[in-house]
Design an enzyme around this catalytic site. Structure first.
Site, mmCIF file in Angstrom:
data_model
loop_
_atom_site.group_PDB
_atom_site.id
_atom_site.type_symbol
_atom_site.label_atom_id
_atom_site.label_comp_id
_atom_site.label_asym_id
_atom_site.label_seq_id
_atom_site.Cartn_x
_atom_site.Cartn_y
_atom_site.Cartn_z
ATOM 1 C CG ASP A 54 -3.195 4.604 0.660
ATOM 2 O OD1 ASP A 54 -3.237 4.539 -0.553
ATOM 3 O OD2 ASP A 54 -3.837 4.104 1.447
ATOM 4 C CG HIS A 55 0.731 6.170 4.796
ATOM 5 N ND1 HIS A 55 -0.217 7.102 5.211
ATOM 6 C CD2 HIS A 55 0.225 5.113 5.177
ATOM 7 C CE1 HIS A 55 -0.880 6.767 5.667
ATOM 8 N NE2 HIS A 55 -0.835 5.511 5.667
ATOM 9 N NE ARG A 80 8.134 21.122 2.993
ATOM 10 C CZ ARG A 80 9.229 21.456 3.110
ATOM 11 N NH1 ARG A 80 10.052 21.390 2.089
ATOM 12 N NH2 ARG A 80 10.131 21.520 4.260
ATOM 13 C CB THR A 136 -5.570 4.555 9.673
ATOM 14 O OG1 THR A 136 -5.579 3.309 8.487
ATOM 15 C CG2 THR A 136 -5.669 3.843 10.948
ATOM 16 C CB THR A 137 -9.439 1.349 7.251
ATOM 17 O OG1 THR A 137 -8.840 2.092 6.344
ATOM 18 C CG2 THR A 137 -11.017 0.762 7.051
ATOM 19 N N GLY A 173 1.034 -1.623 4.403
ATOM 20 C CA GLY A 173 1.544 -0.020 3.944
ATOM 21 C C GLY A 173 2.407 0.663 4.718
ATOM 22 C CG HIS A 174 1.693 3.522 8.927
ATOM 23 N ND1 HIS A 174 2.299 3.301 10.088
ATOM 24 C CD2 HIS A 174 1.884 4.928 8.816
ATOM 25 C CE1 HIS A 174 2.915 4.167 10.738
ATOM 26 N NE2 HIS A 174 2.483 5.214 9.948
ATOM 27 C CG ASN A 203 -1.868 1.000 1.380
ATOM 28 O OD1 ASN A 203 -1.488 2.189 1.228
ATOM 29 N ND2 ASN A 203 -3.261 0.740 1.589
ATOM 30 N NE ARG A 211 -9.450 8.337 4.511
ATOM 31 C CZ ARG A 211 -9.713 7.375 5.376
ATOM 32 N NH1 ARG A 211 -9.118 6.389 5.867
ATOM 33 N NH2 ARG A 211 -10.797 7.816 6.406
ATOM 34 C CG HIS A 262 -5.521 -1.876 9.895
ATOM 35 N ND1 HIS A 262 -4.787 -1.149 10.868
ATOM 36 C CD2 HIS A 262 -5.906 -0.946 8.712
ATOM 37 C CE1 HIS A 262 -4.991 0.063 10.868
ATOM 38 N NE2 HIS A 262 -5.474 0.491 9.535
ATOM 39 N N GLY A 263 -1.553 -2.807 10.218
ATOM 40 C CA GLY A 263 -0.856 -2.887 11.289
ATOM 41 C C GLY A 263 0.131 -3.971 11.146
ATOM 42 N NE ARG A 320 -7.666 11.216 5.848
ATOM 43 C CZ ARG A 320 -8.151 10.585 6.868
ATOM 44 N NH1 ARG A 320 -7.418 9.923 7.574
ATOM 45 N NH2 ARG A 320 -9.472 11.080 7.303
ATOM 46 C CG HIS A 321 -3.705 8.616 1.605
ATOM 47 N ND1 HIS A 321 -4.580 8.038 0.899
ATOM 48 C CD2 HIS A 321 -3.825 8.339 3.013
ATOM 49 C CE1 HIS A 321 -5.317 7.239 1.816
ATOM 50 N NE2 HIS A 321 -5.046 7.435 2.939
ATOM 51 C CG HIS A 331 -8.251 3.914 1.439
ATOM 52 N ND1 HIS A 331 -8.584 3.941 2.801
ATOM 53 C CD2 HIS A 331 -9.502 4.415 1.050
ATOM 54 C CE1 HIS A 331 -9.815 3.886 3.044
ATOM 55 N NE2 HIS A 331 -10.440 4.284 1.767
ATOM 56 C CD GLU A 366 -7.351 -6.601 3.075
ATOM 57 O OE1 GLU A 366 -7.253 -6.685 1.770
ATOM 58 O OE2 GLU A 366 -6.620 -5.764 3.557
ATOM 59 C CD GLU A 417 -7.153 -0.698 1.258
ATOM 60 O OE1 GLU A 417 -7.221 0.459 1.876
ATOM 61 O OE2 GLU A 417 -6.400 -1.293 1.425
HETATM 62 N N1 PXP Z 1 -6.108 -3.455 4.074
HETATM 63 C C1 PXP Z 1 -6.889 -2.350 4.245
HETATM 64 C C2 PXP Z 1 -8.329 -2.905 3.777
HETATM 65 C C3 PXP Z 1 -6.740 -1.047 4.751
HETATM 66 O O1 PXP Z 1 -7.566 -0.254 5.046
HETATM 67 C C4 PXP Z 1 -5.492 -0.786 5.116
HETATM 68 C C5 PXP Z 1 -4.943 0.538 5.636
HETATM 69 O O2 PXP Z 1 -5.298 1.663 4.588
HETATM 70 C C6 PXP Z 1 -4.263 -1.856 4.989
HETATM 71 C C7 PXP Z 1 -4.643 -3.110 4.592
HETATM 72 C C8 PXP Z 1 -2.952 -1.547 5.424
HETATM 73 O O3 PXP Z 1 -2.781 -1.252 6.655
HETATM 74 P P1 PXP Z 1 -1.533 -0.668 7.052
HETATM 75 O O4 PXP Z 1 -1.129 0.624 6.714
HETATM 76 O O5 PXP Z 1 -1.600 -0.547 8.617
HETATM 77 O O6 PXP Z 1 -0.283 -1.660 6.820
#
Ligand code: PXP
Length: 253
Positions: A15-16, A24, A106-107, A214-215, A13, A51, A192-193, A55-56, A49, A157, A76
């Site tokens: 996004d970040h 910037r 975040t989600t 992602g993060h 992911n 949104r 996630h996480g 935002r990203h 994602h 998921e 997403e």
């Molecule tokens: N899967 C879904 C459905 C998510 O919403 C996210 C966060 O955007 C992720 C995976 C990835 O999560 P993380 O950024 O915490 O790794």
């Protein structure tokens, strides 16, 4: 994406990367360049994602990703009419439907599929008719998995956020939920996480087919570069599948 049945796919992911760019204004760092780099490092697909508040990731990023990347794109998005139009125009490989609140960072968890079955059945059918593979992001609960099956989504998921926070019993809950969803014929993803430290038990669940991360990876990339971060994550996933541990001493984190 692969013929190997034991292969656990990694969706990265990006996004970040866009979060940093947007801080910037400007074009740098470019999430599409990060996506190309992620695929080169061994990611199987790219997740973004889009949104409601942009935002990203922004619309133009998704268009460029589709144009410039041969790898599968997992979009997403919330189940809104606006996002359906965007999916229709862009035709990503997959759409993962997530709940979305403006005020969240975040989600924060999975969808209540059970509580929105009729609307999600209609939404899933519309995406499926466009040739898009639909995944529903949901908590590891039997009631929600049964509802996903009735909605006719081919993929769920499962939300791994509570597991990542160290909540008691959450790993066992996920293991049972993955096995149950797979027994219904659903393809199971997780996300996630997830980090180098906590990914192994999730990657080791035999019926798990894909993790979206992602993060942590984008954060780790600050210290090691994105390619090393992704290769290291792949190594953890691969070794967990094979029942081997990875030494953390090789990581510069
Ligand atoms: N899967 C879904 C459905 C998510 O919403 C996210 C966060 O955007 C992720 C995976 C990835 O999560 P993380 O950024 O915490 O790794």
């Amino acid at each position: 994406m692969t013929a190997l049945s034991n292969h656990l796919r990694l969706g990265v992911n990006v996004d970040h990367v866009a979060t940093l760019r947007n801080a910037r204004g400007g074009q740098f760092p470019d999430p599409v360049e990060a996506a190309v780099c992620a695929i080169r490092a061994g990611a199987d697909g790219i997740t973004v994602h889009l949104r409601e508040d942009r935002r990203h990731i922004r619309d133009a990023d998704v268009v460029r990703l589709k144009e410039e990347l041969a790898a599968p794109i997992n979009l997403e998005m919330a189940a809104t009419p606006e996002m359906l139009d965007i999916a229709r125009a862009i035709r990503p490989h997959a759409c993962c439907i997530v709940p979305e609140k403006r005020e969240e960072r975040t989600t924060e968890g999975g969808l209540d599929i059970w509580g929105h079955e009729a609307a999600l059945t209609d939404y899933t059918r519309r995406l499926t008719d466009l040739g898009i593979r639909v995944s529903l992001f949901c908590p590891p609960q039997k009631k929600q998995i049964d509802a996903a099956k009735r909605v006719c989504a081919p993929v769920v998921e499962l939300y791994t956020g509570h597991y990542a926070e160290g909540r008691e019993g959450e790993l066992a809950r996920l293991q049972q939920a993955v096995a149950y969803a797979a027994s219904l014929g659903l393809e199971v993803h997780g996300g996630h996480g997830l980090t180098f430290e906590n990914v192994a038990p999730i990657a080791a669940i035999p019926e798990m087919r894909e993790l979206n991360i992602g993060h942590f990876l984008i954060g780790a990339a600050i210290f090691t570069g994105l390619e090393v971060a992704i290769r290291t994550m792949r190594e953890h996933m691969h070794h967990a599948r094979e029942g081997k541990a990875v030494s953390h001493t090789s990581e510069r984190l």
